[in-house]
Design a protein around this motif. Structure first.
Motif, PDB file in Angstrom:
ATOM      1  N   HIS A   9      20.065  74.552  58.013  1.00  0.00           N
ATOM      2  CA  HIS A   9      19.471  73.458  58.782  1.00  0.00           C
ATOM      3  C   HIS A   9      20.221  72.153  58.506  1.00  0.00           C
ATOM      4  CE1 HIS A   9      16.196  76.330  59.239  1.00  0.00           C
ATOM      5  NE2 HIS A   9      16.252  76.500  57.931  1.00  0.00           N
ATOM      6  N   LEU A  10      19.987  71.167  59.346  1.00  0.00           N
ATOM      7  CA  LEU A  10      20.582  69.843  59.184  1.00  0.00           C
ATOM      8  C   LEU A  10      19.483  68.825  58.898  1.00  0.00           C
ATOM      9  CD1 LEU A  10      23.050  69.902  62.219  1.00  0.00           C
ATOM     10  CD2 LEU A  10      23.479  70.628  59.858  1.00  0.00           C
ATOM     11  N   TYR A  11      19.808  67.810  58.123  1.00  0.00           N
ATOM     12  CA  TYR A  11      18.850  66.735  57.856  1.00  0.00           C
ATOM     13  C   TYR A  11      19.609  65.436  57.635  1.00  0.00           C
ATOM     14  CZ  TYR A  11      19.932  66.552  52.864  1.00  0.00           C
ATOM     15  OH  TYR A  11      20.572  66.379  51.664  1.00  0.00           O
ATOM     16  N   ARG A  12      18.862  64.348  57.657  1.00  0.00           N
ATOM     17  CA  ARG A  12      19.428  63.023  57.395  1.00  0.00           C
ATOM     18  C   ARG A  12      19.003  62.600  55.996  1.00  0.00           C
ATOM     19  NH1 ARG A  12      17.932  57.393  59.974  1.00  0.00           N
ATOM     20  NH2 ARG A  12      19.760  56.233  59.286  1.00  0.00           N
ATOM     21  N   TYR A  13      19.903  61.946  55.279  1.00  0.00           N
ATOM     22  CA  TYR A  13      19.584  61.491  53.926  1.00  0.00           C
ATOM     23  C   TYR A  13      18.249  60.733  53.922  1.00  0.00           C
ATOM     24  CZ  TYR A  13      24.194  62.569  51.945  1.00  0.00           C
ATOM     25  OH  TYR A  13      25.322  63.202  51.474  1.00  0.00           O
ATOM     26  N   GLY A  14      17.455  61.032  52.902  1.00  0.00           N
ATOM     27  CA  GLY A  14      16.142  60.443  52.751  1.00  0.00           C
ATOM     28  C   GLY A  14      15.035  61.411  53.161  1.00  0.00           C
ATOM     29  N   GLU A  15      15.389  62.507  53.837  1.00  0.00           N
ATOM     30  CA  GLU A  15      14.402  63.471  54.339  1.00  0.00           C
ATOM     31  C   GLU A  15      14.308  64.740  53.488  1.00  0.00           C
ATOM     32  OE1 GLU A  15      15.915  64.303  58.236  1.00  0.00           O
ATOM     33  OE2 GLU A  15      15.297  62.352  59.048  1.00  0.00           O
ATOM     34  N   ALA A  16      15.069  64.857  52.432  1.00  0.00           N
ATOM     35  CA  ALA A  16      15.181  66.135  51.707  1.00  0.00           C
ATOM     36  C   ALA A  16      14.014  66.435  50.781  1.00  0.00           C
ATOM     37  CB  ALA A  16      16.486  66.161  50.909  1.00  0.00           C
ATOM     38  N   ARG A  17      13.203  65.456  50.447  1.00  0.00           N
ATOM     39  CA  ARG A  17      12.121  65.694  49.474  1.00  0.00           C
ATOM     40  C   ARG A  17      11.206  66.837  49.874  1.00  0.00           C
ATOM     41  NH1 ARG A  17      11.732  59.792  48.864  1.00  0.00           N
ATOM     42  NH2 ARG A  17      10.829  59.976  50.915  1.00  0.00           N
ATOM     43  N   SER A  18      10.868  66.938  51.132  1.00  0.00           N
ATOM     44  CA  SER A  18       9.885  67.930  51.566  1.00  0.00           C
ATOM     45  C   SER A  18      10.523  69.216  52.095  1.00  0.00           C
ATOM     46  CB  SER A  18       8.994  67.323  52.657  1.00  0.00           C
ATOM     47  OG  SER A  18       9.793  66.958  53.773  1.00  0.00           O
ATOM     48  N   LEU A  19      11.819  69.332  52.005  1.00  0.00           N
ATOM     49  CA  LEU A  19      12.498  70.504  52.550  1.00  0.00           C
ATOM     50  C   LEU A  19      12.521  71.648  51.529  1.00  0.00           C
ATOM     51  CD1 LEU A  19      15.577  68.745  54.212  1.00  0.00           C
ATOM     52  CD2 LEU A  19      13.477  69.538  55.327  1.00  0.00           C
ATOM     53  N   GLY A  43      15.108  61.914  48.125  1.00  0.00           N
ATOM     54  CA  GLY A  43      15.318  62.703  49.327  1.00  0.00           C
ATOM     55  C   GLY A  43      16.725  62.711  49.871  1.00  0.00           C
ATOM     56  N   TYR A  44      17.708  62.485  49.015  1.00  0.00           N
ATOM     57  CA  TYR A  44      19.090  62.512  49.489  1.00  0.00           C
ATOM     58  C   TYR A  44      19.656  63.927  49.444  1.00  0.00           C
ATOM     59  CZ  TYR A  44      19.074  57.488  49.825  1.00  0.00           C
ATOM     60  OH  TYR A  44      18.789  56.207  50.213  1.00  0.00           O
ATOM     61  N   PHE A  45      19.691  64.541  48.264  1.00  0.00           N
ATOM     62  CA  PHE A  45      20.184  65.908  48.135  1.00  0.00           C
ATOM     63  C   PHE A  45      19.952  66.423  46.736  1.00  0.00           C
ATOM     64  CE2 PHE A  45      23.815  62.920  48.081  1.00  0.00           C
ATOM     65  CZ  PHE A  45      24.174  62.989  46.746  1.00  0.00           C
ATOM     66  N   ASP A  46      20.022  67.754  46.618  1.00  0.00           N
ATOM     67  CA  ASP A  46      19.959  68.406  45.309  1.00  0.00           C
ATOM     68  C   ASP A  46      21.358  68.520  44.715  1.00  0.00           C
ATOM     69  OD1 ASP A  46      17.129  69.006  45.497  1.00  0.00           O
ATOM     70  OD2 ASP A  46      17.673  70.556  46.944  1.00  0.00           O
ATOM     71  N   VAL A  47      22.331  68.805  45.587  1.00  0.00           N
ATOM     72  CA  VAL A  47      23.728  68.990  45.174  1.00  0.00           C
ATOM     73  C   VAL A  47      24.611  68.205  46.139  1.00  0.00           C
ATOM     74  CG1 VAL A  47      25.583  70.685  44.872  1.00  0.00           C
ATOM     75  CG2 VAL A  47      23.232  71.319  44.340  1.00  0.00           C
ATOM     76  N   TRP A  48      25.610  67.550  45.584  1.00  0.00           N
ATOM     77  CA  TRP A  48      26.551  66.778  46.411  1.00  0.00           C
ATOM     78  C   TRP A  48      27.873  67.534  46.455  1.00  0.00           C
ATOM     79  CZ3 TRP A  48      30.019  62.468  44.361  1.00  0.00           C
ATOM     80  CH2 TRP A  48      30.647  61.785  45.405  1.00  0.00           C
ATOM     81  N   LEU A  49      28.346  67.852  47.668  1.00  0.00           N
ATOM     82  CA  LEU A  49      29.620  68.548  47.846  1.00  0.00           C
ATOM     83  C   LEU A  49      30.534  67.719  48.755  1.00  0.00           C
ATOM     84  CD1 LEU A  49      28.512  72.277  48.315  1.00  0.00           C
ATOM     85  CD2 LEU A  49      29.572  71.225  46.318  1.00  0.00           C
TER      86      LEU A  49
END
Length: 153
Positions: A9-19, A43-49
C-alpha cells in the motif's frame, strides 16, 4: 506466481501510526525537525530506505520543471535497476507477500509521486520471486556451511 495476495500500500508521511504491518519511508532525506526516535511514533515510518528514493539530481531536475513526470518516471525506473537496489526491492516484495507493507513519502498526490512507480516495480518483482516452500518442508534441513576462509574455524 504466488498464491498469497500482495499486501502493498501507499501512504503519506504522518499517516503510518494506525497502519498494520511495516511502514517504509522511501525518501532521500529524513523529515526536517523530527527527531529520529520520534519518526515511528509521529507516523512517518518504521524503517527508512533512502536507497528506494529517486536520486537528488533527478528530483531537482523534475521540480525545476526541466523534465515531465513521464521522463522522471522513466529515469527513476532506470535508477531502480541497479543490482543493490534490486535486492532491496526483492526483499520488500517478499515481505509484502507475508505481511502488509506501506511505502511512504511526503507527496500529497501519490499518482504524481515516485512511490506509485515503486509500487509497480515491487509488484513486478514479486512475480519473479521463486515460490515459497511450505513451512513443513524445511524441517530436517540445514543451510550448507559457509566457506569463507577469512573466518577462522
Amino acid at each position: 506466481m504466488h498464491r498469497n495476495p500482495m499486501k502493498l500500500h501507499l501512504y503519506r508521511y504522518g499517516e503510518a501510526r494506525s497502519l498494520p504491518g511495516l511502514s517504509i519511508g522511501v525518501t532521500r532525506h529524513l523529515p526536517r525537525g523530527v527527531r529520529r526516535q520520534d519518526l515511528a511514533t509521529r507516523g512517518y515510518f518504521d524503517v527508512w530506505l533512502p536507497v528506494l528514493a529517486p536520486s537528488s539530481e533527478l528530483v531537482k531536475t523534475y521540480l525545476q520543471g526541466d523534465i515531465s513526470f513521464a521522463a522522471f518516471s522513466r529515469r527513476y525506473r532506470v535508477e531502480m535497476k541497479a543490482t543493490e537496489i534490486r535486492h532491496v526491492i526483492d526483499l520488500v516484495a517478499a515481505t509484502a507477500l507475508r505481511l502488509p507493507v506501506h511505502l511512504g513519502c511526503f507527496c500529497e498526490d501519490e499518482n504524481a509521486c515516485h512511490r506509485s512507480i515503486l509500487r509497480g516495480i515491487v509488484l513486478k518483482a514479486a512475480q519473479n520471486l521463486p515460490p515459497s516452500a511450505p513451512e513443513t518442508s524445511a524441517k530436517g534441513y540445514a543451510s550448507p556451511p559457509c566457506s569463507m576462509p577469512e573466518i577462522g574455524e
